[in-house]
Design a protein around this motif. Sequence first.
Motif, PDB file in Angstrom:
ATOM      1  N   MET A  85       0.765  -1.105   0.016  1.00 58.66           N
ATOM      2  CA  MET A  85       0.101   0.110   0.056  1.00 58.66           C
ATOM      3  C   MET A  85       0.799   1.212  -0.061  1.00 58.66           C
ATOM      4  O   MET A  85       1.778   1.392   0.776  1.00 58.66           O
ATOM      5  CB  MET A  85      -0.898   0.130   1.365  1.00 58.66           C
ATOM      6  CG  MET A  85      -2.058  -0.916   0.980  1.00 58.66           C
ATOM      7  SD  MET A  85      -3.388  -0.501   2.584  1.00 58.66           S
ATOM      8  CE  MET A  85      -4.560  -1.536   2.179  1.00 58.66           C
ATOM      9  N   GLY A  86       0.527   2.222  -0.819  1.00 57.46           N
ATOM     10  CA  GLY A  86       1.263   3.446  -0.834  1.00 57.46           C
ATOM     11  C   GLY A  86       2.643   3.429  -1.561  1.00 57.46           C
ATOM     12  O   GLY A  86       3.097   4.529  -1.501  1.00 57.46           O
ATOM     13  N   GLU A  87       3.236   2.387  -1.851  1.00 55.17           N
ATOM     14  CA  GLU A  87       4.427   2.325  -2.644  1.00 55.17           C
ATOM     15  C   GLU A  87       4.345   3.127  -3.864  1.00 55.17           C
ATOM     16  O   GLU A  87       3.450   3.297  -4.608  1.00 55.17           O
ATOM     17  CB  GLU A  87       5.058   1.219  -2.785  1.00 55.17           C
ATOM     18  CG  GLU A  87       5.293   0.248  -1.577  1.00 55.17           C
ATOM     19  CD  GLU A  87       6.513   0.963  -0.952  1.00 55.17           C
ATOM     20  OE1 GLU A  87       7.488   1.705  -1.570  1.00 55.17           O
ATOM     21  OE2 GLU A  87       6.582   0.739   0.270  1.00 55.17           O
ATOM     22  N   ASN A  88       5.756   3.951  -4.009  1.00 54.52           N
ATOM     23  CA  ASN A  88       5.907   4.848  -5.008  1.00 54.52           C
ATOM     24  C   ASN A  88       4.857   5.943  -5.158  1.00 54.52           C
ATOM     25  O   ASN A  88       4.649   6.368  -6.024  1.00 54.52           O
ATOM     26  CB  ASN A  88       5.722   4.205  -6.514  1.00 54.52           C
ATOM     27  CG  ASN A  88       6.487   4.975  -7.449  1.00 54.52           C
ATOM     28  OD1 ASN A  88       7.596   5.508  -7.178  1.00 54.52           O
ATOM     29  ND2 ASN A  88       5.950   4.815  -8.769  1.00 54.52           N
ATOM     30  N   GLN A 113      -5.556   8.461   8.723  1.00 49.59           N
ATOM     31  CA  GLN A 113      -4.577   7.744   9.576  1.00 49.59           C
ATOM     32  C   GLN A 113      -4.795   6.314   9.026  1.00 49.59           C
ATOM     33  O   GLN A 113      -3.756   5.560   9.196  1.00 49.59           O
ATOM     34  CB  GLN A 113      -4.898   7.947  11.026  1.00 49.59           C
ATOM     35  CG  GLN A 113      -3.996   7.161  11.848  1.00 49.59           C
ATOM     36  CD  GLN A 113      -4.416   7.481  13.475  1.00 49.59           C
ATOM     37  OE1 GLN A 113      -4.925   8.132  13.761  1.00 49.59           O
ATOM     38  NE2 GLN A 113      -3.690   6.483  14.158  1.00 49.59           N
ATOM     39  N   TRP A 114      -5.925   5.875   8.786  1.00 46.63           N
ATOM     40  CA  TRP A 114      -6.112   4.550   8.532  1.00 46.63           C
ATOM     41  C   TRP A 114      -5.172   3.906   7.381  1.00 46.63           C
ATOM     42  O   TRP A 114      -4.382   2.782   7.478  1.00 46.63           O
ATOM     43  CB  TRP A 114      -7.506   3.971   8.120  1.00 46.63           C
ATOM     44  CG  TRP A 114      -7.845   2.753   7.833  1.00 46.63           C
ATOM     45  CD1 TRP A 114      -8.199   1.601   8.799  1.00 46.63           C
ATOM     46  CD2 TRP A 114      -7.679   1.836   6.665  1.00 46.63           C
ATOM     47  NE1 TRP A 114      -8.527   0.451   8.438  1.00 46.63           N
ATOM     48  CE2 TRP A 114      -8.034   0.483   6.896  1.00 46.63           C
ATOM     49  CE3 TRP A 114      -7.082   2.253   5.390  1.00 46.63           C
ATOM     50  CZ2 TRP A 114      -7.890  -0.432   5.901  1.00 46.63           C
ATOM     51  CZ3 TRP A 114      -7.073   1.220   4.484  1.00 46.63           C
ATOM     52  CH2 TRP A 114      -7.399  -0.215   4.764  1.00 46.63           C
ATOM     53  N   ALA A 115      -5.202   4.839   6.310  1.00 45.63           N
ATOM     54  CA  ALA A 115      -4.334   4.539   5.173  1.00 45.63           C
ATOM     55  C   ALA A 115      -2.793   4.834   5.757  1.00 45.63           C
ATOM     56  O   ALA A 115      -1.988   3.802   5.178  1.00 45.63           O
ATOM     57  CB  ALA A 115      -4.624   5.483   4.308  1.00 45.63           C
ATOM     58  N   ARG A 123       8.462   4.144   2.804  1.00 42.30           N
ATOM     59  CA  ARG A 123       7.894   4.099   1.529  1.00 42.30           C
ATOM     60  C   ARG A 123       8.564   4.881   0.480  1.00 42.30           C
ATOM     61  O   ARG A 123       9.298   5.767   0.777  1.00 42.30           O
ATOM     62  CB  ARG A 123       6.627   4.257   1.380  1.00 42.30           C
ATOM     63  CG  ARG A 123       6.115   5.835   1.303  1.00 42.30           C
ATOM     64  CD  ARG A 123       4.850   6.207   0.573  1.00 42.30           C
ATOM     65  NE  ARG A 123       4.348   7.392   0.861  1.00 42.30           N
ATOM     66  CZ  ARG A 123       3.025   7.933   0.250  1.00 42.30           C
ATOM     67  NH1 ARG A 123       2.403   7.233  -0.429  1.00 42.30           N
ATOM     68  NH2 ARG A 123       2.861   9.053   0.434  1.00 42.30           N
ATOM     69  N   THR A 124       8.571   4.182  -0.714  1.00 43.71           N
ATOM     70  CA  THR A 124       9.318   4.796  -2.113  1.00 43.71           C
ATOM     71  C   THR A 124       8.544   5.854  -2.439  1.00 43.71           C
ATOM     72  O   THR A 124       7.107   5.858  -2.570  1.00 43.71           O
ATOM     73  CB  THR A 124       9.771   3.781  -3.056  1.00 43.71           C
ATOM     74  OG1 THR A 124       8.494   3.273  -3.184  1.00 43.71           O
ATOM     75  CG2 THR A 124      10.679   3.018  -2.347  1.00 43.71           C
ATOM     76  N   LEU A 125       9.017   6.973  -3.140  1.00 44.69           N
ATOM     77  CA  LEU A 125       8.250   8.034  -3.878  1.00 44.69           C
ATOM     78  C   LEU A 125       8.897   8.356  -5.243  1.00 44.69           C
ATOM     79  O   LEU A 125       9.894   8.082  -5.523  1.00 44.69           O
ATOM     80  CB  LEU A 125       8.415   9.261  -2.790  1.00 44.69           C
ATOM     81  CG  LEU A 125       7.851   9.454  -1.592  1.00 44.69           C
ATOM     82  CD1 LEU A 125       8.161  10.642  -0.853  1.00 44.69           C
ATOM     83  CD2 LEU A 125       6.292   9.191  -1.625  1.00 44.69           C
ATOM     84  N   PRO A 126       7.902   8.685  -6.064  1.00 45.72           N
ATOM     85  CA  PRO A 126       8.337   9.011  -7.464  1.00 45.72           C
ATOM     86  C   PRO A 126       9.432  10.061  -7.525  1.00 45.72           C
ATOM     87  O   PRO A 126       9.268  10.943  -6.490  1.00 45.72           O
ATOM     88  CB  PRO A 126       6.967   9.118  -8.319  1.00 45.72           C
ATOM     89  CG  PRO A 126       6.313   9.655  -7.336  1.00 45.72           C
ATOM     90  CD  PRO A 126       6.522   8.917  -6.031  1.00 45.72           C
ATOM     91  N   ASP A 127      10.276  10.374  -8.397  1.00 48.62           N
ATOM     92  CA  ASP A 127      11.003  11.696  -8.721  1.00 48.62           C
ATOM     93  C   ASP A 127      10.406  12.530  -9.544  1.00 48.62           C
ATOM     94  O   ASP A 127      10.566  12.394 -10.684  1.00 48.62           O
ATOM     95  CB  ASP A 127      12.446  11.224  -8.984  1.00 48.62           C
ATOM     96  CG  ASP A 127      13.594  12.336  -8.885  1.00 48.62           C
ATOM     97  OD1 ASP A 127      13.075  13.678  -8.688  1.00 48.62           O
ATOM     98  OD2 ASP A 127      14.688  12.075  -9.042  1.00 48.62           O
ATOM     99  N   PHE A 262      -3.303   9.587   0.645  1.00 52.13           N
ATOM    100  CA  PHE A 262      -1.775   9.531   0.676  1.00 52.13           C
ATOM    101  C   PHE A 262      -1.113   9.218  -0.557  1.00 52.13           C
ATOM    102  O   PHE A 262       0.062   8.971  -0.255  1.00 52.13           O
ATOM    103  CB  PHE A 262      -1.277   8.615   1.873  1.00 52.13           C
ATOM    104  CG  PHE A 262      -1.417   9.099   3.057  1.00 52.13           C
ATOM    105  CD1 PHE A 262      -0.453   9.323   3.749  1.00 52.13           C
ATOM    106  CD2 PHE A 262      -2.695   9.568   3.845  1.00 52.13           C
ATOM    107  CE1 PHE A 262      -0.118  10.036   5.117  1.00 52.13           C
ATOM    108  CE2 PHE A 262      -2.681   9.993   5.025  1.00 52.13           C
ATOM    109  CZ  PHE A 262      -1.472  10.468   5.811  1.00 52.13           C
ATOM    110  N   GLN A 263      -1.760   9.913  -1.615  1.00 55.08           N
ATOM    111  CA  GLN A 263      -1.086   9.734  -2.903  1.00 55.08           C
ATOM    112  C   GLN A 263      -0.211  10.948  -2.932  1.00 55.08           C
ATOM    113  O   GLN A 263      -0.470  12.101  -2.548  1.00 55.08           O
ATOM    114  CB  GLN A 263      -1.907  10.115  -4.256  1.00 55.08           C
ATOM    115  CG  GLN A 263      -1.460   9.890  -5.551  1.00 55.08           C
ATOM    116  CD  GLN A 263      -2.199  10.283  -6.322  1.00 55.08           C
ATOM    117  OE1 GLN A 263      -3.226  11.085  -6.311  1.00 55.08           O
ATOM    118  NE2 GLN A 263      -1.985   9.628  -7.501  1.00 55.08           N
ATOM    119  N   TYR A 264       1.040  10.865  -3.554  1.00 56.30           N
ATOM    120  CA  TYR A 264       2.000  11.870  -3.546  1.00 56.30           C
ATOM    121  C   TYR A 264       1.948  12.464  -4.901  1.00 56.30           C
ATOM    122  O   TYR A 264       1.920  11.926  -5.852  1.00 56.30           O
ATOM    123  CB  TYR A 264       3.546  11.386  -3.299  1.00 56.30           C
ATOM    124  CG  TYR A 264       4.445  12.196  -3.795  1.00 56.30           C
ATOM    125  CD1 TYR A 264       4.645  13.672  -3.117  1.00 56.30           C
ATOM    126  CD2 TYR A 264       5.443  12.099  -4.761  1.00 56.30           C
ATOM    127  CE1 TYR A 264       5.432  14.466  -3.627  1.00 56.30           C
ATOM    128  CE2 TYR A 264       6.423  13.018  -5.058  1.00 56.30           C
ATOM    129  CZ  TYR A 264       6.626  14.181  -4.358  1.00 56.30           C
ATOM    130  OH  TYR A 264       7.426  14.870  -4.794  1.00 56.30           O
TER     131      TYR A 264
END
Length: 466
Positions: A85-88, A113-115, A123-127, A262-264
Amino acid sequence: LGLWFCILFYTKTQGGSSVSVKDVKVNRNREIKAEKDEGKKTNKRAADQHIANHGFNNTLLQSKDPSKRLIYQPTIPRDFNPNAMGENGESVVVPAKDKAESDQLFKKHGFNQWASDRISLHRTLPDFRHSLCKNQVYPKKLPQTSVVIVFHNEAWSTLLRTVHSVIDRSAPDLIQQIIMVDDYSTVKGHEKLQDPLTKYVAKLDKVILVRNPKREGLIRSRIIDAHCEVTIGWLEPLLERIYQNRTVVVCPEIDVIHDETFQYRAGSGGDIRGVFNWDMKFRWRLAPPEEQKRRKSPIDPLRVQLRQKLQCKNFQWYLNHVFTDAILPNESAIARGKVRNPHSQMCLNTLDRPKHSHLGLSPCAHEGKSMEISLSVLNELMMDEICFDLSDHQPGGKITLLDCHSMGGNQFWSHQKNGQLRHRDSGLCLDRGSGINPVMQHCKDVPSQIWIFDHYYPNIKPRKPN
């Protein structure tokens, strides 16, 4: 630049028939070779993923100048699962069976907060950096920094993800210490922020925990909020500005973590600057055209001329030459106040709804700040810097509450005193409608399309949007 990598460790057991020492040795050699081959495949997959995310392979970039450094590249976490969940920076979707629990936790902290609790602390994030940023080199001897993270009754997962993102994505030689400041968190309901947090922090290198004996407020010590994540390359550009001039105050470009998923998300780009409005509220605004023309590169900083450089010129000179797009409070609106439809005695009202909601209506006899609406000199209908935006250009469309962007488009309205509110791009007019929300309709000479502001300012003239 170092490549993100992970190393796969695993063991196999022998079972069934007995084997000789020689057989064990041969089998073990085969296992070692298999492990190496699998390790190479794992690293190759990580490299391929890195290239897919960032557009180039950092292992190929090396600074030939020993006085320069490249952007620090973190390693992929040992327990990295690309499908977690939430990776990248991907969105987290709450299952229907957990929706009630998620809604309850949202009320507690103002975000999902559940997410957050189900996303890795590493967690990893895109650049999303500009391509020119990825190839920059920086002085080897940048100054060290201390990062201050202040919190009060913060959720455990968001707090520690903030801390770990700083640890994971900062060159160790540039971080002197990370100071966590507990601004007198409440014990009841936040027990994990007491002894459990003390024990957790004790295991982290360069991290210290300070607890205020009373509430001091965020601004006294804040550098980074307790619910954010830093990305690759966040620190070196900031420290380089200070390296060049120790008197500057630097501010990074700030992207967005969606409060529900929690999307970046990438921010609006390098032409945005932080300003304070006349109510002393911090806002992001487009840099004026002359500042954008001055920059030779899209990654050049927005320089702010300070009082020393201005040689103590008066505030009007500053408005004329530096903050050229400033709108003074007494020159900001063409009309202001309640916006009433006399035929129905209903008034426009945001009803304190959140952004992305629809504009509403209420009886004009009601009172409240959510009914104080302005027609700005940029032809925006707005309430406290929330603008009335129309993206649905069909009759029956509703008005959406969005951040003002000062660029016209879907937020450009025209109005004559005691007349219609006409949306320029769609050619439609605001109609009282028959429900709890006003709607857009073809412009007609009908009572339901007549709107009157409490106050009009005939001497204030419209300006062109940015």
